[in-house]
Design an enzyme around this catalytic site. Structure first.
Site, mmCIF file in Angstrom:
data_model
loop_
_atom_site.group_PDB
_atom_site.id
_atom_site.type_symbol
_atom_site.label_atom_id
_atom_site.label_comp_id
_atom_site.label_asym_id
_atom_site.label_seq_id
_atom_site.Cartn_x
_atom_site.Cartn_y
_atom_site.Cartn_z
ATOM 1 C CG ASP A 1 18.409 19.898 32.156
ATOM 2 O OD1 ASP A 1 18.217 20.214 30.986
ATOM 3 O OD2 ASP A 1 19.379 20.317 32.805
ATOM 4 C CB CYS B 1 21.927 13.712 54.608
ATOM 5 S SG CYS B 1 21.954 13.913 52.808
ATOM 6 C CB CYS C 1 25.481 16.344 57.550
ATOM 7 S SG CYS C 1 26.452 17.539 56.619
ATOM 8 C CB CYS D 1 22.684 28.414 51.176
ATOM 9 S SG CYS D 1 21.869 29.331 49.830
ATOM 10 C CB CYS E 1 25.960 28.882 43.096
ATOM 11 S SG CYS E 1 26.503 28.836 44.819
ATOM 12 C CB CYS F 1 24.629 23.497 48.420
ATOM 13 S SG CYS F 1 24.029 23.073 46.778
ATOM 14 C CB CYS G 1 28.165 17.814 49.968
ATOM 15 S SG CYS G 1 27.450 16.167 50.198
#
Length: 341
Positions: free
Chosen positions: A148, A203, A206, A213, A256, A259, A263
């Site tokens: 990254d 997913c 969902c 958030c 944070c 999210c 899940c």
């Protein structure tokens, strides 16, 4: 930090399939939990990245726009790149922080940073080992490891390499691992046998991540407005944060996990404990004392946090975040006193 182990076996002379088995075994020994190979191509998601930047969703992350064309193809990172080795490395997925810790004047820190080690310093030496193995196999070859910090669309290539699918929260998901892992890549100019892409999403209908958030940062499924994201605001953003977003930041002083915590793919017990997941008592940065943060000097902050993920935010950012969290906690305490349960 001790150097990661390197196999004493010599990969030179191995056929392609045998070398890949060798490389996968080494990656496992180094702590990577998934490995997939993708061809070095112009990624289909590049146009979406360009639109995302044009929409202003990158905020102050101008380094993305400055290097935008390099994201188009891995050759922008390694000239002549033919193959991308995508890897998953787990980060601590400990249970949700107990509210009693926060009531004592602490702020939450994102799980990936809680070990107190900068993940770049942990993962890069391991990537160097894999690069060295490739060059021992093909002495004339080139290889480069990235995690990254390069203009590389890691999540898209990890998906192309079969490691998982991109969830509605934009993170990569895997049925076995959930989303609690870092993505790293090794780029090489050697053409390697590729794995099957992960074409399907699991997913379904969902929308837990989108609904949970606190700052409504998702424009829609798979589209994040970073300028409203708590992770961006508390880590990347410089200067004052829009007061309209302060309440949503809640107790988060660095990053944070909301999210991810909601899940369904992260609910299994295996996501919370494992060989690479230490106990809460072994996580020095699981939370941060807000009063201590406000009392830091530039010198003391450097001494304590230079080798941690918190260094990215610098002292001014951490103290800004701490003040917001303190105000939020005071406001919450007042609400609780006025409306006791």
């Amino acid at each position: 930090m001790p150097k990661p182990p390197v196999s004493e076996s010599d990969p030179s002379g191995l056929a392609s399939d045998a070398f890949m088995r060798f490389l996968r075994q080494q990656a496992t020994a180094l702590g990577f939990v998934k490995l997939g190979i993708a061809p070095a191509i112009e990624i289909s998601g590049f146009s979406n990245l360009a639109k995302w930047v044009d929409a202003g969703y990158a905020g102050q992350m101008t380094y993305i726009a400055d290097r935008l064309d390099a994201y188009r193809h891995p050759s922008g990172v390694l000239e002549g790149c033919q193959s991308v080795i995508a890897l998953a490395y787990p980060y601590p997925a400990t249970p949700v922080i107990d509210q009693s810790e926060l009531s004592k004047g602490a702020g939450k820190i994102a799980r990936y940073a809680s070990t107190g080690n900068d993940y770049h310093d942990v993962i890069h030496p391991k990537l160097k080992c894999l690069c060295k193995t490739i060059r021992r196999w093909k002495p004339e070859s080139k290889a480069r490891g990235v995690v990254d910090t390069a203009p590389m669309m890691e999540r898209q290539f990890a998906e192309l390499a079969g490691i998982g699918w991109r969830g509605k929260n934009t993170l990569l998901l895997n049925k076995e691992l959930g989303s609690y892992f870092f993505i790293a890549c090794v780029l090489t100019d050697v053409e390697l046998p590729t794995d099957s892409p992960h074409h399907t999403s699991h997913c379904g209908t969902c929308t837990a991540c989108l609904d949970a958030c606190p700052t409504d940062a998702f424009v829609g499924p798979g589209v994040l407005d970073a300028t409203r994201c708590i992770s961006y605001l508390t880590i990347e953003h410089r200067g004052a944060i829009d007061e309209k977003l302060h309440e949503g930041i809640g107790d988060w002083v660095f990053g944070c996990d909301v999210c991810q915590e909601v899940c369904p793919w992260n609910r299994k017990p295996a996501r919370h404990r494992g060989s690479n997941n230490p106990l809460p008592s072994e996580l020095p940065l699981r939370t941060l004392s807000l009063s201590s943060a406000l009392g830091e000097t530039e010198e003391s902050f450097r001494r304590k946090y230079r080798k941690t993920a918190l260094w990215r935010t610098r002292l001014a950012g951490i103290q800004r975040n701490a003040r917001i969290v303190i105000r939020n906690q005071v406001a919450e305490s007042l609400r609780d006193s006025q409306h006791p349960k």
